[in-house]
Design a protein around this motif. Structure first.
Motif, short mmCIF file in Angstrom:
data_model
loop_
_atom_site.label_atom_id
_atom_site.label_comp_id
_atom_site.label_asym_id
_atom_site.label_seq_id
_atom_site.Cartn_x
_atom_site.Cartn_y
_atom_site.Cartn_z
N PRO A 173 0.59 6.01 5.05
CA PRO A 173 0.73 6.81 3.66
C PRO A 173 0.12 6.17 2.36
CG PRO A 173 2.88 6.07 4.16
CD PRO A 173 1.96 5.60 5.24
N ARG A 174 -0.52 7.03 1.79
CA ARG A 174 -1.14 6.32 0.37
C ARG A 174 -0.80 7.31 -0.51
NH1 ARG A 174 -5.13 2.45 1.43
NH2 ARG A 174 -4.23 1.40 3.06
N GLY A 175 -0.75 6.95 -2.14
CA GLY A 175 -0.54 7.91 -2.93
C GLY A 175 -1.09 7.37 -4.36
N GLU A 200 7.70 6.42 4.04
CA GLU A 200 6.68 7.27 3.33
C GLU A 200 6.39 6.78 1.87
OE1 GLU A 200 5.28 10.62 5.15
OE2 GLU A 200 5.32 8.65 6.17
N TYR A 254 -3.00 10.03 4.57
CA TYR A 254 -2.76 9.02 5.53
C TYR A 254 -4.15 8.56 6.16
CZ TYR A 254 1.64 11.04 5.91
OH TYR A 254 3.23 11.43 5.38
N THR A 255 -4.12 7.11 6.11
CA THR A 255 -5.36 6.42 6.52
C THR A 255 -6.11 6.77 7.58
OG1 THR A 255 -4.27 4.38 6.99
CG2 THR A 255 -4.86 4.70 4.65
N LYS A 256 -7.19 6.31 7.60
CA LYS A 256 -7.78 6.84 8.89
C LYS A 256 -7.40 5.80 10.20
CE LYS A 256 -12.83 7.72 10.17
NZ LYS A 256 -14.18 7.36 10.23
N LYS A 257 -7.63 4.65 10.02
CA LYS A 257 -7.31 3.58 11.03
C LYS A 257 -5.81 3.62 11.23
CE LYS A 257 -10.59 -0.46 11.12
NZ LYS A 257 -10.41 -1.70 10.36
N GLU A 258 -5.19 3.27 10.22
CA GLU A 258 -3.67 2.81 10.65
C GLU A 258 -2.67 4.12 10.35
OE1 GLU A 258 -2.83 -0.20 11.64
OE2 GLU A 258 -4.66 -1.33 11.52
N THR A 311 -9.26 5.06 -5.62
CA THR A 311 -9.61 6.00 -4.70
C THR A 311 -8.59 6.40 -3.56
OG1 THR A 311 -11.07 4.70 -3.26
CG2 THR A 311 -12.28 5.92 -4.81
N ASP A 312 -7.29 5.63 -3.78
CA ASP A 312 -6.30 5.73 -3.04
C ASP A 312 -5.62 7.27 -2.90
OD1 ASP A 312 -5.35 3.97 -1.13
OD2 ASP A 312 -4.64 2.72 -2.39
N LEU A 358 -14.63 3.80 -0.13
CA LEU A 358 -14.85 4.70 -1.22
C LEU A 358 -14.77 4.02 -2.74
CD1 LEU A 358 -12.77 7.98 -1.10
CD2 LEU A 358 -15.06 7.55 -1.28
N CYS A 359 -13.91 2.88 -2.84
CA CYS A 359 -13.72 2.55 -4.21
C CYS A 359 -14.92 1.22 -4.65
CB CYS A 359 -12.20 1.97 -4.45
SG CYS A 359 -12.09 -0.06 -4.02
N THR A 366 0.89 -1.19 0.13
CA THR A 366 0.03 0.01 -0.10
C THR A 366 0.87 1.28 0.01
OG1 THR A 366 -0.07 -0.11 2.40
CG2 THR A 366 -1.89 -1.00 1.09
N LEU A 367 2.33 1.03 0.13
CA LEU A 367 2.92 2.46 0.12
C LEU A 367 2.96 3.10 -1.32
CD1 LEU A 367 6.41 1.04 1.36
CD2 LEU A 367 5.20 2.76 2.47
N PRO A 368 3.06 4.31 -1.21
CA PRO A 368 2.97 5.04 -2.24
C PRO A 368 4.28 4.76 -3.07
CG PRO A 368 2.62 6.50 -0.30
CD PRO A 368 2.92 5.28 0.14
N GLY A 369 4.23 4.75 -4.39
CA GLY A 369 5.33 4.04 -5.05
C GLY A 369 4.91 2.81 -5.70
N GLU A 380 -9.38 -0.68 5.45
CA GLU A 380 -8.21 -1.21 5.93
C GLU A 380 -8.75 -2.28 6.92
OE1 GLU A 380 -5.44 2.14 7.51
OE2 GLU A 380 -7.37 3.02 7.36
N VAL A 407 3.06 11.31 -1.41
CA VAL A 407 2.01 11.01 -0.16
C VAL A 407 0.99 11.91 -0.25
CG1 VAL A 407 1.59 10.63 2.15
CG2 VAL A 407 3.73 10.08 1.34
#
Lengths: 525, 108, 112
Positions: free
Chosen positions: B58-60, A215, B51-55, B69-70, C59-60, A127-130, C29, B48
């Motif tokens: 980072p997402r992009g 990140e 940042y997700t709600k629960k954990e 929708t990330d 969302l998705c 799930t990391l960006p990239g 999540e 980035v």
């Protein structure tokens, strides 16, 4: 509620093709597409397509996309963009989100051409960006002109993984590895070979252990897997990368059809959940048709034909054409589609291990395991012959439906024959004039012009080159083997460009003559 | 990190809109009008989006075509905007999304 | 009756796995372990899993994870993924703001 004869959902290759055929037959047609621009994924496809003339072979995907849009314009097809279809009710009521409103439409016939969505795989760090889909990479570089990353690891050796790897290199990214958990390359050998010869290492029977970074992605570890896809300890390999690209297959986006009450099946050969339909796209609900990837994952070329079929069937369903006229249309389209569905990669051969070509020649195992044909394997293929003077060397070694090379040579040096999937052969006694059309026209970049002995201890090799900057005459560098490793010193003697070559430049390099059948790419020193 | 392709061997010059300024978390960034916000961010090396709600992870960019929708961010005060399919306009205020807010978690 | 519907079938106890903390549903999540546990809690259909855990409800709308969830549930039940009925498809197929969803266009005034 507004009524249309035909509502098409999706303005990709199949949806547009369907709309064009139906509009030509007199139907009032509208196409809804959720995207800002029409054409689906075609405008991200920058390679030359396979097939024959009728399939628009050797034309690049984005050019086909433009041709299709022009044809749709001419036929008077109305395409509504930024129009998200959010539902399809049983009586063919289509619910569309348009701007800030929800609008209902009624179609007397509906063609669903929603295409496919990318499959994903999970690994720690996914799930990391990239970590991105291969489609995202294509979108970023080919539509928006933005590099997806600098150092990329590609997961997936199907045609998408191979083609996108090549595209990444074309825009200046470094592909550090091409990885697939399967023991064999999944896509066309020619696509693999053109990636491998630039120096991208292939790791079959490998998959991602972990993506690293806090990140965003900073590295990746892969490891070999055994036959039950379990990691083999001690085989880990690490790469510093900023991008991990996932190309692990596609699934039909068939939810609308399920909602509309069409009978569905889970068919792994078609890529997942698909509507049960006849060969022209009629689903179990009369008047609801499907075309393209949503009815089974294939390619844009076949999607366009399926679209035309569905458009015609819809026209007949609503009485705009007679049964006879329909049959005539379908007969032609059937032939075109059959042409594409032949050979080793035909849908019917999916998952099968093919050991010999139709000609009875052993398939290159190195090509399947490493992405390139080994030096000791290459000369068993009929396109690879030794001759005096300049001559084509055709490293096309799998039965795929493609034949532009045979039309390209005005001197008749190359023959495929009646069967479009046959391996091309160099015709005995033919005379090559070094025009280079075969090199430029081969969608697989598998043809080279070779003069094995220039008389001064050197040989000249002309190869397809689609990178920038173009090396100038006199540039010194290295000849790379099919495996992408340096085999000899090389100097550029010519670089030809022409409109007829359509952006495939012809680079001629001079190498010691013993490397005439070995050097297949050029790297500036 | 990432950058723009200057000249593409097949596509040549990729057509772009007018250069425009927008802000990312208050900092000025350059992009081209009409390109997706995500493309402009990527070209500027910004990875980035949220940042997700629960954990709080980072997402992009992930799919880049509006499906996953990330890449959602807070754009001009509106959360959950899919930046990969939302065209950039001059002066846009683009903010990192924390959960569904533009305020970092410790301030929520 | 197929084996998916046969609720008398014993699928054995929940056995923790090394990758139970792997995130599967990116939007909500939800981890692999949570999905596997849910099967042992009696959620054998994808629709039940959705309601129980919210996988694919973010969302998705399950664009990314539905195939992954299906695979995990099938494995836990000891059936092939093809045997599992996919979760119900219904309006809206795409994320949509409630104010838009509630804003039906005037059917006399055409939308486009």
């Amino acid at each position: 509620m507004k009524r249309y004869d035909l509502i098409v959902v999706g303005a990709g290759p199949s949806g547009l093709s369907a709309a064009i055929e139906a509009a030509k037959k007199g139907l009032k047609v509208v196409v809804f597409d959720e995207n800002e621009k029409p054409g689906g994924q075609l405008f991200k496809q920058i390679h030359k397509f396979f097939g024959s003339k009728e399939h628009r072979a050797k034309v690049r995907g984005f050019v086909i996309g433009q041709q299709l849009l022009d044809e749709a314009d001419e036929a008077g097809v109305k395409v509504v963009l930024n129009a998200t279809v959010i539902g399809l009710y049983q009586d063919k009521e289509v619910v569309v989100k348009l701007g800030g409103e929800v609008v209902h439409y009624k179609g007397d016939a509906v063609i669903i051409a929603t295409g496919a969505a990318e499959n994903m795989v999970t690994f720690p760090g996914w799930t990391l960006p990239g970590v991105i889909g291969a489609g995202a990479a294509q979108t970023m570089m080919n539509l928006h002109g933005v590099l997806p990353g600098k150092r990329v690891l590609m997961l997936g050796s199907g045609n998408v993984g191979l083609v996108v790897s090549f595209q990444l290199e074309q825009c200046g990214c470094e592909v550090v590895a091409l990885v697939d958990a399967a023991p064999r390359v999944g896509g066309y050998g020619v696509h693999a070979a053109k990636v491998a010869r630039t120096g991208v290492p292939f790791y079959l029977s490998h998959t991602i252990v972990e993506a690293e970074g806090d990140e965003c992605v900073t590295g990746v570890t892969i490891a070999e897997v055994d036959s039950s896809f379990k990691f083999i300890p001690g085989t880990e390999k690490h790469f510093d990368v900023d991008t991990i690209c996932l190309a692990v297959g596609l699934s039909p986006m068939s939810q609308l059809l399920k909602m509309a009450g069409c009978k569905m099946e889970d068919n792994p050969k078609r890529g997942g959940q698909v509507p049960i339909s006849d060969s022209y796209g009629q689903t179990s609900v009369p008047g609801i048709f499907v075309a393209g990837d949503v009815s089974g994952i294939e390619e844009a070329s076949s999607a366009m034909i399926e679209g035309r079929m569905a458009g015609n069937v819809a026209a007949e369903y609503l009485g705009y054409i007679e049964k006879d006229a329909l049959k005539e249309e379908l007969d032609t389209l059937d032939k075109a589609l059959d042409g594409l569905r032949q050979g080793m990669f035909a849908p019917s051969n999916r998952g099968k291990l093919i050991e010999k070509t139709d000609e009875g020649i052993e398939v290159s195992q190195s090509l399947l395991k490493n992405g390139y044909i080994a030096d000791e394997e290459i000369e068993r293929f009929p396109g690879v012959v030794r001759k005096v003077g300049v001559h084509p060397v055709i490293e096309c070694t799998q039965n795929i439906p493609c034949n532009p090379c045979q039309d390209a040579c005005k001197k008749g040096c190359i023959s495929i024959g009646k069967n479009i999937t046959s391996l091309p052969i160099v015709v005995d006694g033919s005379e090559c004039i070094n025009c280079g059309m075969c090199v430029a026209n081969c969608s697989g970049q598998a043809i080279f012009l070779v003069d094995e002995d220039k008389g001064d201890g050197s040989a000249e090799i002309t190869l397809p080159y689609e990178f920038l900057p173009l090396p100038e005459e006199g540039t010194k560098g290295f000849g790379l083997g099919r495996d992408g490793k340096v085999v000899c010193e090389a100097v550029v003697t010519k670089c030809r460009s022409s409109k007829a070559f359509d952006k495939t430049h012809l680079l001629t390099i001079k190498v010691p003559k013993e490397y005439a059948m070995k050097a297949r790419f050029f790297k500036v020193s | 990190m990432a950058e723009r392709i200057k000249e593409h061997p097949i596509l040549g010059d990729i057509k772009k809109g007018e250069p425009v300024k927008f802000t990312f978390d208050g900092k000025e960034v350059m992009g081209y009008e009409g390109e997706p916000i995500a493309a402009a961010l990527k070209a500027a090396g910004l990875m980035v989006h949220r940042y997700t709600k629960k954990e709080h992870k980072p997402r992009g960019i992930f799919c880049a075509i509006g499906r996953c929708t990330d890449c959602v961010m807070v754009v001009d005060g509106v959360p959950n905007v899919r930046t990969c399919i939302t065209p950039l306009t001059a002066g846009m205020e683009v903010k990192t999304q924390y959960g569904v807010s533009d305020k970092p978690f410790e301030e929520q | 009756m197929n084996s998916v519907n046969d609720r008398t079938r014993d699928i054995g106890p929940f056995v923790p796995g090394p990758d139970d903390d792997m995130l599967i549903c990116r939007c909500e999540e939800i981890t692999k372990g949570e999905i596997r546990q849910a099967v042992h809690d009696g959620m054998w259909t994808l629709t039940e899993i959705r309601r129980y855990l919210r996988t694919g409800m973010g969302l998705c709308q399950g664009q990314t994870c539905s195939k992954l969830v299906k695979g995990i549930v099938a494995r836990e039940l000891g059936v092939s993924p093809a045997e599992l009925e996919p979760a119900t498809s219904r309006v809206p197929m795409r994320p949509i703001e409630m104010r838009v969803f509630a804003n039906e266009a005037d059917s006399n005034k055409e939308g486009e």
